[in-house]
Design an enzyme around this catalytic site. Structure first.
Site, PDB file in Angstrom:
ATOM      1  N   LYS A  18      35.284   8.165 -24.510  1.00 14.09           N
ATOM      2  CA  LYS A  18      34.978   7.673 -23.165  1.00 14.09           C
ATOM      3  C   LYS A  18      36.216   7.333 -22.346  1.00 14.09           C
ATOM      4  CE  LYS A  18      30.354   7.431 -22.904  1.00 14.09           C
ATOM      5  NZ  LYS A  18      29.566   7.984 -21.787  1.00 14.09           N
ATOM      6  N   SER A  36      32.574  11.716 -31.879  1.00 18.08           N
ATOM      7  CA  SER A  36      32.806  11.140 -30.555  1.00 18.08           C
ATOM      8  C   SER A  36      33.249   9.698 -30.560  1.00 18.08           C
ATOM      9  CB  SER A  36      31.543  11.286 -29.709  1.00 18.08           C
ATOM     10  OG  SER A  36      30.427  10.736 -30.390  1.00 18.08           O
TER      11      SER A  36
END
Length: 301
Positions: free
Chosen positions: A34, A284
């Site tokens: 992110k 991720s």
């Protein structure tokens, strides 16, 4: 920002019928991909009172980090479903983690109020051009490291990650396959694509908590990009997600959260195979509660 490593997984390669590589983005600053989108969005801001968003945890942590780098206040609105370890990580970076409501959509209402009434810049977690562009750097990075990659398996939530990676990767290698992977429980993008338009879903607890939340009834970018660029989608049960977490810890020595384990879970479940060349699983994020990880992996404290 770190250039995160790739490593081959022998056990998953054998199961998938071809080479499987792990893109270890959970080694990124703040523990998740992110930061790429958040840093890009903050860098492009003008004069604002601060920044805000609604987040299931990782985007909020990334935005808090990026805001601190440029000296901006940050208020991260989270629902009661966001795990305590992710709320604590936000406050540790000097931001406020404001608990509001029982869903990400409810948390967004407070973020919109801060934008409307207090002059904060609202930086959403996925449906924003600067966010999508920032996440797209992962697609280019993967192809720099593995030029012959044939399939990218991408955790799918609001679609900012998949949209950005797909846009970048397909621009360089049009034949590459993009597979989105999510959980069976409360997968908003999957439900929206099935309906043909953005829909609301009930947000429920899941091991893949970073994949929770809606895509927004007024979604401007990511719904259409995922619809047009994704070559397939896989949904996993909670047991299959747990199996992915466990396998990556035991066989590959990687500690990841549920959202990051969905690619491994799909291979283990026989739902994803290597076709025509290397399969890349995007890990991720690694921001899992340590006690939960020990429980899933079967370790004793």
């Amino acid at each position: 920002m770190r250039l995160t490593p790739v490593k081959q997984s022998p056990a998953l390669s054998e199961l998938a019928g071809g080479p499987v590589w792990l893109k270890c983005e959970h080694h990124q600053e703040t523990g998740a991909f992110k930061l790429r989108g958040a840093a890009n969005a903050v860098a492009r801001l003008g004069d604002v009172a601060g920044v805000t968003t609604a987040s299931t945890g990782n985007h909020g942590r990334a935005l808090a980090y990026a805001a601190r780098q440029v000296g901006l206040p940050a208020v991260i609105c989270v629902s009661r479903l966001v795990p305590e370890n992710k709320r604590a990580a936000i406050t540790a970076l000097g931001a406020e983690a404001r608990v509001t409501g029982a869903s990400q959509d409810e948390a967004f209402e407070e973020a919109r109020r801060l934008e409307r009434e207090e002059g904060f810049a609202l930086i959403p977690p996925f449906d924003h051009p600067d966010i999508v562009a920032g996440q797209g750097t992962l697609g280019l990075e993967i192809l720099d490291q593995l030029p012959d990659a044939a399939t990218l398996a991408i955790p799918l939530s609001g679609g900012g990650l998949l949209a950005g990676v797909a846009l970048a990767a397909k621009a360089r290698r049009p034949e590459i396959r993009i597979i989105g992977i999510s959980m069976e429980r409360g997968a908003a993008m999957a439900a929206s694509l099935s309906a043909g338009h953005p829909v609301e879903v009930e947000e429920v607890e899941t091991l893949a908590d970073s994949l929770g939340g809606g895509i927004g009834r007024d979604n401007r970018l990511t719904f259409a990009l995922c619809r047009d660029l994704m070559d397939g989608m896989i949904l996993l049960s909670e047991a299959e997600i747990a199996a992915g977490i466990r396998h990556l810890a035991r066989e590959d020595g990687e500690t990841v959260e549920g959202a990051a384990a969905v690619g491994a879970g799909a291979v283990l479940a026989g739902k994803l195979r290597a076709r025509g060349g290397p399969l890349v699983l995007l890990l991720s994020g690694g921001n899992i509660d340590p006690a939960l990880h020990r429980e899933i992996v079967g370790e004793t404290s």
